[in-house]
Design an enzyme around this catalytic site. Structure first.
Site, PDB file in Angstrom:
ATOM      1  N   SER A  10     -67.673  54.687 -36.844  1.00  0.00           N
ATOM      2  CA  SER A  10     -67.066  55.280 -38.036  1.00  0.00           C
ATOM      3  C   SER A  10     -65.586  54.937 -38.099  1.00  0.00           C
ATOM      4  O   SER A  10     -64.870  55.012 -37.106  1.00  0.00           O
ATOM      5  CB  SER A  10     -67.226  56.813 -38.018  1.00  0.00           C
ATOM      6  OG  SER A  10     -68.590  57.166 -37.961  1.00  0.00           O
TER       7      SER A  10
ATOM      8  N   GLU B 212     -56.123  53.253 -38.202  1.00  0.00           N
ATOM      9  CA  GLU B 212     -57.055  52.861 -37.140  1.00  0.00           C
ATOM     10  C   GLU B 212     -57.130  51.338 -37.166  1.00  0.00           C
ATOM     11  O   GLU B 212     -57.914  50.770 -37.930  1.00  0.00           O
ATOM     12  CB  GLU B 212     -58.432  53.475 -37.384  1.00  0.00           C
ATOM     13  CG  GLU B 212     -58.425  54.991 -37.363  1.00  0.00           C
ATOM     14  CD  GLU B 212     -59.728  55.594 -37.837  1.00  0.00           C
ATOM     15  OE1 GLU B 212     -60.170  56.572 -37.224  1.00  0.00           O
ATOM     16  OE2 GLU B 212     -60.309  55.090 -38.823  1.00  0.00           O
TER      17      GLU B 212
ATOM     18  N   ASP C 109     -65.602  54.713 -44.420  1.00  0.00           N
ATOM     19  CA  ASP C 109     -65.530  55.832 -45.354  1.00  0.00           C
ATOM     20  C   ASP C 109     -64.304  55.750 -46.255  1.00  0.00           C
ATOM     21  O   ASP C 109     -64.114  56.612 -47.105  1.00  0.00           O
ATOM     22  CB  ASP C 109     -65.527  57.161 -44.593  1.00  0.00           C
ATOM     23  CG  ASP C 109     -66.304  58.245 -45.329  1.00  0.00           C
ATOM     24  OD1 ASP C 109     -67.279  57.912 -46.019  1.00  0.00           O
ATOM     25  OD2 ASP C 109     -65.932  59.421 -45.210  1.00  0.00           O
TER      26      ASP C 109
ATOM     27  N   ASP D 248     -69.160  68.289 -34.409  1.00  0.00           N
ATOM     28  CA  ASP D 248     -69.905  67.952 -33.202  1.00  0.00           C
ATOM     29  C   ASP D 248     -70.409  69.210 -32.486  1.00  0.00           C
ATOM     30  O   ASP D 248     -71.567  69.258 -32.049  1.00  0.00           O
ATOM     31  CB  ASP D 248     -69.050  67.100 -32.257  1.00  0.00           C
ATOM     32  CG  ASP D 248     -67.617  67.618 -32.134  1.00  0.00           C
ATOM     33  OD1 ASP D 248     -67.334  68.705 -32.668  1.00  0.00           O
ATOM     34  OD2 ASP D 248     -66.793  66.944 -31.509  1.00  0.00           O
TER      35      ASP D 248
END
Length: 839
Positions: free
Chosen positions: A80, A87, A116, A537
């Site tokens: 992801s 990033e 995304d 999570d």
């Protein structure tokens, strides 16, 4: 023993109040009781720690017989990413390359990169990555190198000739390093070009506009770069499938960030097919990697053949595969005929690169991963930590484990109901509106729906019963309006219905990736990644454990995955703030472990205690900040929270300290954690507790009461100021205010305490040492925070600066006391002398 000593300690503390400082004493008692409860919640789940060993050779002997096709289960990798400017694409590329080069059958591996942010930079960098993989993958497998992420392989300071006997290795390694440097230049050029977005938006090579120019309003996109019918490597061998995915986004829809992106991938993966069932006209051969083969789900063109592996491994974009046999390690558990059936996921510990040697801000989280997680493995399994986890696909779909009790099998000719064994209560003879077989199917469907579903029971249906069940509204409300998707979820070992043809799959793929597909379904509520918290999570793993699944913890000698962590103080605190806010959100939701999941009785009590600890720890910030303020208040007011100690009281205090030390030593012995890691964890527990955890509590309540949501930015992953340059960068944030205040008031309190002792005489020095010890306990715990505030300071050790300030202040006070002439000097002169002495 520690519990007994703790009880005796509290008996003494409560029965011996300090009348002269009753408010301070009561505050300290409340704080200490909360700390004791917090310790109990943390300690009890660590009663049965487990160390597990895997035997990969046995796995190969069972499922990879010579001369026969491999019977290892297929695995889909999820990677992801959101913003390629925060990033870096080079980091994501290294993660993808390490996945494509894993030691696993190529036809069993597929890598899905979820973008995304619909950024053209991510897509273009993946084009370059796929091209470089054709050289990198065969090189890795030929020479069995580790790790298989090129950036980290070439940066190793080791003897790379060790155990390499091929004479061509040196030559090929040099050539590969040269190719990688050229690859980096190309990717960095793309990043430089993407710094300024054109006014008309990005344009593809064929002149058409990039579909994702508006990240909040664009169609779904998918591109297959590599695969079984796609490009081969330079030696002519097949490569694992590499797929780019960007889900559809439209205004007015809730997209649920990372959890929504992961669920969109799950939707796609279920609509897979075997290569033989898809016409060649649907497969894009990506050897040239033209942008014109880009597919927008808003159009009637699909260029992907998707997989449907029974297991899913998700990774963050900055976590690369450090151990090429990591998948085999997980399969030793998931494919074990005795253990694997009831395992919902196998969690690997997180390990990190690029952290300073002293691990100033406890970025490695060693105590959590090497102590707490081992303890949970002895109960019902470790919690899911968001990355480095291999899922059983059926567990993500909300099915219960196969060991759930079987439902009674009733014949269609029976006159009794499967609910109660009596036809009169729920199937009255006055209204025989349904055939008995239909009543049986309906009742059985309701039983299945309660779990949410039990796959083992569904296997008992014939094809007619299955088709009837799939058509029922209960399935559609759960999985969405896609009959092909629903039927594919019932296939334990993957694949799609044989009746599904290529046009049907294309139509269903367009449907399930749309942004409105999840509306009025159970996605994010009961199945898939669970919504409702920024730490999805924890919620996802908690729901699985409540259904009766168990998880396992795998710690191979060579770490399976490695990632990067924010080493800057502000970035680290914001990361901890996000985790703590997620815990507060869960605490204030219907999924709170204090009351959720009691009906099924499948969550063990110690496991529940561990989950309670994961959601209440931010609230420790309130007593912690009060407790850390007490030393300064005591020193400034001349009062103390403890009365004069008797001999018996001294025994309880001494026994408490010894028991704390012994339990710590015991944990160090069985876990292998170092004393330094334990101390760093203790320090950052205080630093995070009085800053990030405190803000998380208030933000969580504001979100619940006023509906104020908090948006988090992605933490920067790279530093530009040399080795550990980011460590010394000071980024001001409101999170720094509370610990800074505590440091100042405690330092002021120490100086004021010495001043008062000097003025009061000899008898005041005894009580002073207890107060000063208390204050130094706070200062030492906040010491890494102080170092972060002071930056590099021309490499002068912070402890030297701190002690010079304290000694200068104390020396000035002593000088004032013994020199009558200096006593006439005003306060401003004293302050100036302190500064000059420090300099």
């Amino acid at each position: 023993m520690r519990l007994i000593i703790l009880a005796l300690f509290f008996h003494y503390r409560i029965t011996n109040p300090v009348d002269s400082a009753y408010g301070l004493w009561l505050t300290s008692i409340i704080c200490e009781i909360w700390f004791a409860v917090s310790w109990v919640l943390d300690q009890f789940p660590k009663w049965t720690p487990i160390n597990r060993d895997t035997f990969i050779d046995r796995l190969s002997a069972r499922y990879e017989r010579e001369g026969e096709p491999s019977e290892l289960a297929a695995v889909d990798f999820f990677v992801s990413t959101v913003d390629p400017l925060k990033e870096p694409p080079l980091i994501t590329a290294n993660t993808v390359l390490s996945i494509l080069a894993v030691d696993y059958p190529v036809d069993k591996v597929s890598c899905y990169v979820s973008d995304d942010g619909s950024a053209m930079l991510s897509f273009e960098s993946l084009v370059e990555t796929a091209d470089f993989a054709r050289k990198w993958v065969p090189f890795c497998k030929k020479f069995s190198i580790e790790p298989r992420a090129p950036e980290f392989y070439f940066s190793q300071k080791i003897d790379y000739l060790k155990d390499k006997i091929q004479p061509s290795f040196v030559k090929e390694r040099r050539a590969m390093k040269r190719d990688y440097e050229e690859f980096k230049v190309r990717v960095n050029a793309l990043v430089a070009k993407a710094q300024k977005t054109p006014e008309e938006g990005w344009t593809m090579q064929d002149g058409t506009s990039w579909p994702g120019n508006n990240p909040r309003d664009h169609p779904g996109m998918i591109q297959v770069f590599l695969g079984h019918s796609g490009a081969h490597d330079i030696e002519g061998n097949e490569l694992p499938r590499l797929v780019y995915v960007s889900r559809e986004k439209r205004p007015g829809y809730q997209h649920h960030k990372k959890a929504g992106a992961e669920n969109a991938l799950v939707h796609l993966l279920c609509l897979s097919s075997k290569t033989s069932n898809i016409g060649n006209e649907l497969i894009i051969l990506c050897s040239k990697l033209h942008y014109t083969s880009m597919v927008c789900f808003g159009q009637v063109r699909v260029s992907a053949v998707l997989t449907n592996a029974p297991f899913i491994l998700n990774l963050d974009c900055d976590h690369y595969v450090n151990n090429s046999k990591a998948v085999r390690e997980a399969m030793c558990f998931l494919m074990d005929p005795q253990v694997g059936q009831d395992v919902c996921y196998v969690q690997f510990p997180q390990r990190f690169d690029g952290i300073d040697r002293s691990d100033r801000y406890a970025n490695r989280n060693t105590v959590f991963f090497d102590v707490n997680m081992k303890g949970l493995d002895g109960i019902q399994g470790p919690v899911y930590v968001g990355t480095g986890c291999v899922f059983n696909r059926q567990a993500l779909y909300g099915y219960g484990p196969p060991n759930l009790p079987n439902l009674p099998k009733a014949s269609s000719s029976s006159s009794s109901c499967s609910w109660c064994g009596c036809c009169s209560c729920c199937c009255p003879s006055k209204k025989p509106s349904k055939d008995l077989s239909e009543v049986y199917r309906d009742s059985k469907r309701d039983d299945l729906n309660a779990a949410i579903f039990n796959l083992k029971e569904i296997d008992n249906y014939d094809e007619h019963e299955r088709s009837l069940l799939i058509s029922q509204m209960s399935f559609e409300k759960t999985f969405g309006l896609s009959s092909v998707f629903i039927e594919s979820t019932l296939m334990e070992y993957g694949g799609v219905p044989e009746s599904a043809n290529s046009p049907t799959l294309i139509k269903e793929a367009i449907h399930v990736i749309s942004c409105g597909y999840e509306e009025k379904t159970e996605w994010g509520k009961e199945i898939g990644w669970i919504y409702g918290s920024v730490t999805e999570d924890i919620l996802t793993g908690f729901k699985m454990h409540c259904r009766g699944w168990r998880s396992l913890y795998c710690m191979p000698l060579r770490p399976a995955f490695k990632g990067s962590a924010p080493i800057n103080l502000s970035d680290r605190l914001h990361q901890v703030l996000r985790w703590a806010l997620g815990s507060v959100e869960i605490f204030l939701s219907r999924h709170c472990p204090l009351w959720y999941g009691f009906g099924g009785g499948r969550l063990k009590w110690l496991q529940r205690m561990a989950y309670i600890n994961t959601i209440v720890y931010p609230f420790t910030s309130l007593p912690l900040i009060a407790y850390c303020s007490l030393p300064a208040i005591c020193l400034l007011t001349g009062k103390f929270i403890i009365p004069t100690l008797s001999n018996l009281a001294s025994v309880w205090f001494l026994g408490l300290f010894i028991s704390i030390i012994l339990t710590s030593v015991l944990e160090l012995r069985w876990s292998g954690v170092s004393i330094e890691d334990l101390w760093r964890n203790e320090q950052f527990w205080v630093i995070g507790g009085v800053s990030a955890h405190l803000f998380a509590v208030f933000q969580g309540f504001l979100k619940m009461v006023a509906g104020l949501d908090t948006n988090f930015t992605v933490t920067a992953k790279a530093a530009d100021d040399g080795e550990f340059g980011e460590l010394y960068m000071i980024k001001w944030t409101t999170l720094l205010i509370p610990p800074t205040t505590l440091l100042i008031v405690n330092l002021v309190g120490v100086v004021a305490g010495f001043s008062d002792a000097l003025n009061s005489g000899y008898e005041a020095w005894g009580p002073l040492f207890g107060k000063v010890f208390f204050a130094f306990w706070v200062i030492l715990h906040l010491y890494p925070f102080l170092k972060g505030l002071m930056g590099r300071q021309n490499r002068t050790p912070t402890i030297v600066v701190l002690w010079s300030v304290l000694l200068a202040s104390v020396f000035s006070l002593v000088w004032v006391k013994i020199n009558p002439f200096v006593q006439k000097v005003d306060n401003s002169t004293i302050a100036q002398s302190c500064i000059s002495i420090d300099c």
